[in-house]
Structures are given as C-alpha cells and as structure tokens.
Motif scaffolding. Structure first.
Motif, mmCIF file in Angstrom:
data_model
loop_
_atom_site.group_PDB
_atom_site.id
_atom_site.type_symbol
_atom_site.label_atom_id
_atom_site.label_comp_id
_atom_site.label_asym_id
_atom_site.label_seq_id
_atom_site.Cartn_x
_atom_site.Cartn_y
_atom_site.Cartn_z
ATOM 1 N N LYS A 16 0.835 -1.209 0.000
ATOM 2 C CA LYS A 16 0.000 0.000 0.000
ATOM 3 C C LYS A 16 0.866 1.253 0.000
ATOM 4 N N LEU A 17 1.915 1.261 0.844
ATOM 5 C CA LEU A 17 2.821 2.408 0.897
ATOM 6 C C LEU A 17 3.545 2.593 -0.431
ATOM 7 N N PHE A 18 4.016 1.474 -1.012
ATOM 8 C CA PHE A 18 4.708 1.544 -2.296
ATOM 9 C C PHE A 18 3.776 2.084 -3.390
ATOM 10 N N SER A 19 2.517 1.664 -3.347
ATOM 11 C CA SER A 19 1.540 2.134 -4.335
ATOM 12 C C SER A 19 1.309 3.636 -4.213
ATOM 13 N N TYR A 20 1.207 4.131 -2.961
ATOM 14 C CA TYR A 20 1.035 5.570 -2.762
ATOM 15 C C TYR A 20 2.246 6.348 -3.296
ATOM 16 N N LEU A 21 3.444 5.818 -2.984
ATOM 17 C CA LEU A 21 4.651 6.481 -3.464
ATOM 18 C C LEU A 21 4.726 6.481 -4.988
ATOM 19 N N LEU A 22 4.321 5.365 -5.602
ATOM 20 C CA LEU A 22 4.335 5.274 -7.060
ATOM 21 C C LEU A 22 3.338 6.251 -7.681
ATOM 22 N N ILE A 23 2.153 6.355 -7.083
ATOM 23 C CA ILE A 23 1.141 7.299 -7.590
ATOM 24 C C ILE A 23 1.632 8.731 -7.454
ATOM 25 N N ALA A 24 2.252 9.048 -6.282
ATOM 26 C CA ALA A 24 2.766 10.409 -6.076
ATOM 27 C C ALA A 24 3.866 10.732 -7.086
ATOM 28 N N ALA A 25 4.736 9.745 -7.364
ATOM 29 C CA ALA A 25 5.801 9.968 -8.345
ATOM 30 C C ALA A 25 5.228 10.185 -9.737
ATOM 31 N N CYS A 26 4.207 9.420 -10.090
ATOM 32 C CA CYS A 26 3.565 9.578 -11.408
ATOM 33 C C CYS A 26 2.911 10.951 -11.538
ATOM 34 N N VAL A 27 2.225 11.394 -10.455
ATOM 35 C CA VAL A 27 1.585 12.711 -10.482
ATOM 36 C C VAL A 27 2.640 13.810 -10.621
ATOM 37 N N ALA A 28 3.758 13.697 -9.886
ATOM 38 C CA ALA A 28 4.813 14.699 -9.961
ATOM 39 C C ALA A 28 5.418 14.749 -11.361
ATOM 40 N N MET A 29 5.672 13.576 -11.950
ATOM 41 C CA MET A 29 6.240 13.530 -13.292
ATOM 42 C C MET A 29 5.278 14.116 -14.317
ATOM 43 N N THR A 30 3.979 13.848 -14.140
ATOM 44 C CA THR A 30 2.973 14.388 -15.064
ATOM 45 C C THR A 30 2.900 15.907 -14.976
ATOM 46 N N PHE A 32 5.278 17.898 -13.949
ATOM 47 C CA PHE A 32 6.515 18.442 -14.495
ATOM 48 C C PHE A 32 6.485 18.441 -16.017
ATOM 49 N N ALA A 33 5.970 17.371 -16.613
ATOM 50 C CA ALA A 33 5.887 17.291 -18.074
ATOM 51 C C ALA A 33 4.944 18.357 -18.628
ATOM 52 N N ILE A 34 3.811 18.581 -17.936
ATOM 53 C CA ILE A 34 2.868 19.611 -18.381
ATOM 54 C C ILE A 34 3.498 20.995 -18.286
ATOM 55 N N PHE A 35 4.213 21.253 -17.166
ATOM 56 C CA PHE A 35 4.875 22.542 -16.987
ATOM 57 C C PHE A 35 5.910 22.790 -18.069
ATOM 58 N N LYS A 36 6.738 21.779 -18.369
ATOM 59 C CA LYS A 36 7.770 21.942 -19.395
ATOM 60 C C LYS A 36 7.155 22.128 -20.778
ATOM 61 N N SER A 37 6.026 21.473 -21.032
ATOM 62 C CA SER A 37 5.391 21.622 -22.345
ATOM 63 C C SER A 37 4.855 23.039 -22.521
ATOM 64 N N TYR A 38 4.241 23.614 -21.464
ATOM 65 C CA TYR A 38 3.774 24.998 -21.544
ATOM 66 C C TYR A 38 4.950 25.961 -21.683
ATOM 67 N N GLN A 39 6.041 25.681 -20.974
ATOM 68 C CA GLN A 39 7.227 26.525 -21.067
ATOM 69 C C GLN A 39 7.820 26.476 -22.470
ATOM 70 N N SER A 40 7.882 25.303 -23.045
ATOM 71 C CA SER A 40 8.399 25.157 -24.410
ATOM 72 C C SER A 40 7.498 25.850 -25.413
ATOM 73 N N SER A 41 6.176 25.773 -25.166
ATOM 74 C CA SER A 41 5.232 26.432 -26.066
ATOM 75 C C SER A 41 5.410 27.942 -26.037
ATOM 76 N N ASP A 42 5.616 28.516 -24.841
ATOM 77 C CA ASP A 42 5.828 29.966 -24.731
ATOM 78 C C ASP A 42 7.126 30.378 -25.411
ATOM 79 N N ASN A 43 8.178 29.581 -25.232
ATOM 80 C CA ASN A 43 9.449 29.895 -25.878
ATOM 81 C C ASN A 43 9.333 29.815 -27.388
ATOM 82 N N PHE A 44 8.567 28.863 -27.864
ATOM 83 C CA PHE A 44 8.387 28.705 -29.309
ATOM 84 C C PHE A 44 7.642 29.901 -29.895
ATOM 85 N N LYS A 45 6.667 30.416 -29.148
ATOM 86 C CA LYS A 45 5.906 31.567 -29.629
ATOM 87 C C LYS A 45 6.788 32.797 -29.762
#
Length: 207
Positions: A16-30, A32-45
């Motif tokens: 259960k603890l490992f599952s929570y940690l895995l979910i938290a890591a997935c949410v953090a990575m998601t 971060f990916a969304i933030f970088k995509s918006y940042q890249s989009s602004d730089n491209f503009k």
C-alpha cells in the motif's frame, strides 16, 4: 497461523505504501511534463523564423516597449537619409522625398515645398550635384511624449569639381501611429525643423 496473518498484514501495508509512493511519483512527473510543455510552447511563440535568400533565420519576439529607443533612432535615421540622399535626377528625387514624407507630418512637406520653390532641387539637377548625408548621432528624450529628438549629421554636396561638407542639425518629435508598408516603425515625425545647416569645408577634386 497468527504469525502468518501478521506477515500478510505487514506485506499489505508495504504494498500500500509503495503504491502511494508510485502514484505520487507519477503525479509529480505528469505535472513536471505539463509545466515543461507549456514553457516550451511559450518559448516557441517568442521565436520567429524569417526566410531570407533561401535561408531560415531565427528572430526572437519581444515587447515593443523594449525596442522603442532603437525604433525611434532608426525611424529618424531613415527619414533623414530619404530626405537628404539625392542624386541629380528628378525622378529619383521625387521617389526619395515621397518615402520621407510618409514618415513625417506637414512640417517636412513645408520644408520640401520651400526648397522646391527656391529652386534647390533644380540646381542639383542642372549642376549634376549628388547630395549625401551621414547621420552622426541622434539624441532622444524618452522622458516625455511625444518623444523629442535632435539629429546631428554631416551632409556632402558632391560636384565634378569639388565636394562641400556641411554640418546639419535638426530637431522634432515622434508620435505613435499605426504601422504600414510605408511606415514600418509606426512613428510620425512632428514639428520638424532645421537648427543648423552650414558649410564646414570645400575640397577641390580637380588637380
């Protein structure tokens, strides 16, 4: 048997603890990916690619307020070059003056009319005189609007027998207007006047 149940319960808590940690890591990575995509989009503009001579050149977009002094400087420079760089050809004079008049108000048209009425342009043509100008410096006052300027330039009248060098000083104000093909900087020169236009040197070109 109780020990077996205890081991199962411990294993379940660990999973259960490992599952929570895995979910938290997935949410953090998601996130971060969304933030970088918006940042890249602004730089491209902010990057523009201009095709020139078959080559793609990169340009970076910026707010106009960051470039106002540069655009003011270039607007004044282009106006003076169009107004004063003249060859002894009536058609060329008309084309160059017309380009300059798009960049200024009626004060420039009045100066042109006065020169034309005095026979200045006819003298250039009849004497085969080329008029050249070099803008030495432009002083801008960005603390008030319309923006004031003073232009310091060197003017040359080139004849077959001599070259006359003149000191030219003008002043005026710059007002914002809409950009167009005839006025790419989006400024209009107002209350333009010549403060000084005097001979400094006459150099004979004939031996």
């Amino acid at each position: 048997m109780f020990q077996q149940f205890k081991n199962i319960d411990t294993a379940f808590r660990h999973i259960k603890l490992f599952s929570y940690l895995l979910i938290a890591a997935c949410v953090a990575m998601t996130c971060f990916a969304i933030f970088k995509s918006y940042q890249s989009s602004d730089n491209f503009k902010n990057h523009i690619y201009v095709l020139a001579n078959g080559k793609a050149l990169e340009a970076i977009a910026s707010d106009r307020k960051d470039n106002i002094p540069v655009e003011c400087h270039d607007h004044v420079k282009v106006f003076h070059e169009d107004f004063f760089n003249l060859d002894p050809d009536d058609k060329q004079i008309q084309i160059s003056i017309n380009k300059a008049l798009y960049l200024a108000d009626g004060s420039a048209k009045t100066a042109y009319d006065n020169l034309k009425e005095s026979g200045y342009y006819n003298n250039l043509i009849s004497g085969n005189i080329s008029q050249q100008i070099t803008v030495d410096s432009i002083r801008l006052d960005m603390n008030q609007y319309p923006y004031g300027f003073t232009c310091y330039a060197t003017e040359k009248l080139v004849r077959s027998t001599s070259t006359t060098t003149r000191s030219l000083v003008t002043q005026g104000f710059l007002r914002n207007v809409s950009r167009s093909d005839n006025n790419p900087h989006g400024f209009l020169i107002e209350r333009w006047e010549t403060l000084e236009n005097k001979d400094e040197q006459v150099k004979n070109t004939q031996p």
